[in-house]
Write an enzyme that holds these catalytic residues in place. Sequence first.
Site, PDB file in Angstrom:
ATOM      1  N   ASP A 182       0.841  -1.203   0.000  1.00 53.35           N
ATOM      2  CA  ASP A 182       0.000   0.000   0.000  1.00 53.35           C
ATOM      3  C   ASP A 182       0.876   1.252   0.000  1.00 53.35           C
ATOM      4  O   ASP A 182       0.809   2.078   0.914  1.00 53.35           O
ATOM      5  CB  ASP A 182      -0.916   0.003   1.216  1.00 53.35           C
ATOM      6  CG  ASP A 182      -2.066   1.002   1.090  1.00 53.35           C
ATOM      7  OD1 ASP A 182      -2.235   1.582  -0.006  1.00 53.35           O
ATOM      8  OD2 ASP A 182      -2.787   1.209   2.083  1.00 53.35           O
ATOM      9  N   LEU A 183       1.654   1.418  -1.074  1.00 57.21           N
ATOM     10  CA  LEU A 183       2.615   2.524  -1.131  1.00 57.21           C
ATOM     11  C   LEU A 183       1.999   3.798  -1.726  1.00 57.21           C
ATOM     12  O   LEU A 183       2.647   4.485  -2.516  1.00 57.21           O
ATOM     13  CB  LEU A 183       3.840   2.116  -1.968  1.00 57.21           C
ATOM     14  CG  LEU A 183       4.850   1.189  -1.293  1.00 57.21           C
ATOM     15  CD1 LEU A 183       5.967   0.829  -2.260  1.00 57.21           C
ATOM     16  CD2 LEU A 183       5.428   1.844  -0.043  1.00 57.21           C
TER      17      LEU A 183
END
Length: 284
Positions: A182-183
């Site tokens: 989840d960058l």
Amino acid sequence: MLRPDTAVLDDTGWDFQVVRVDAEDGGEWILRVPRRAEVADAAQAERRLLALLRGRFSVAIPDWRVADPDLIAYPRLAGEPAASEDTSTYELHWRIDAVRPPAAYVRRLGAFMARLHATPLAEAEATGIPVRDADGVRARFARQVDRGVQEFGMHPSWRDRATRWLDRDDLWANRSVLIHGDLHPGHTLVDGAGALVGILDWTDAEIGDPGQEFVEAARKFPPPVLDDLIDAYLRHDGPGWPGLRGHVVEAIAFAPLGLGTLGLEAGKQRYVDRARDYFGVPTT
């Protein structure tokens, strides 16, 4: 010792309520409280993963000092999120140029991803994070497409596009790697010049699809940023393959499907509504 009068609540997270608070010695701390029991269980795997990875990157990651079932606490990392979401409008407020992000941001993010994806899988598996092999990655997407048809009224053109993607072996990685998961910009910390200095929120870390890592890292930016990010990733020996870019383009197009599915499970109706609106019309 903390100063309660300085506490600021961040209630935007799906899995945790977060409080930023000052300590009496002048330091700043982050407190995370799990919203559900299963989140607390998964947090122990996250704790073990952070302990495994500490010191391996040129950017900072959280150093949990408290990891109880009802509370996680760690010293606040330096920097500010590259973008922050407005809790009422859900719009992103950027601290970097969203059209032309600083080269030091993109370059360091690609280098970080390459280094993370090189983590020995046996070490990562031992932390207890979820594991999906290459076939499992494709099977999960196929299940999401089925759910998209049933729950979101997916237009047949989207279903056909998904089928074509699933049938293209060259567009899928033949191996899984350790990914952050989840960058998006809100989980990346930058300094005053916009250079990447830290990575937050490892809740969604897993062994899975290396191409998926690029989705949240790039989809808020114009397409050329994806090319720059892939270039930085490959220059730092990231495990790419010829179909990487094509895979990421498709994964970005279908990103609302995964978010809509999570929205159904977490009670986030706006993501469910967005998926219905997005997939209810023909793909272009």
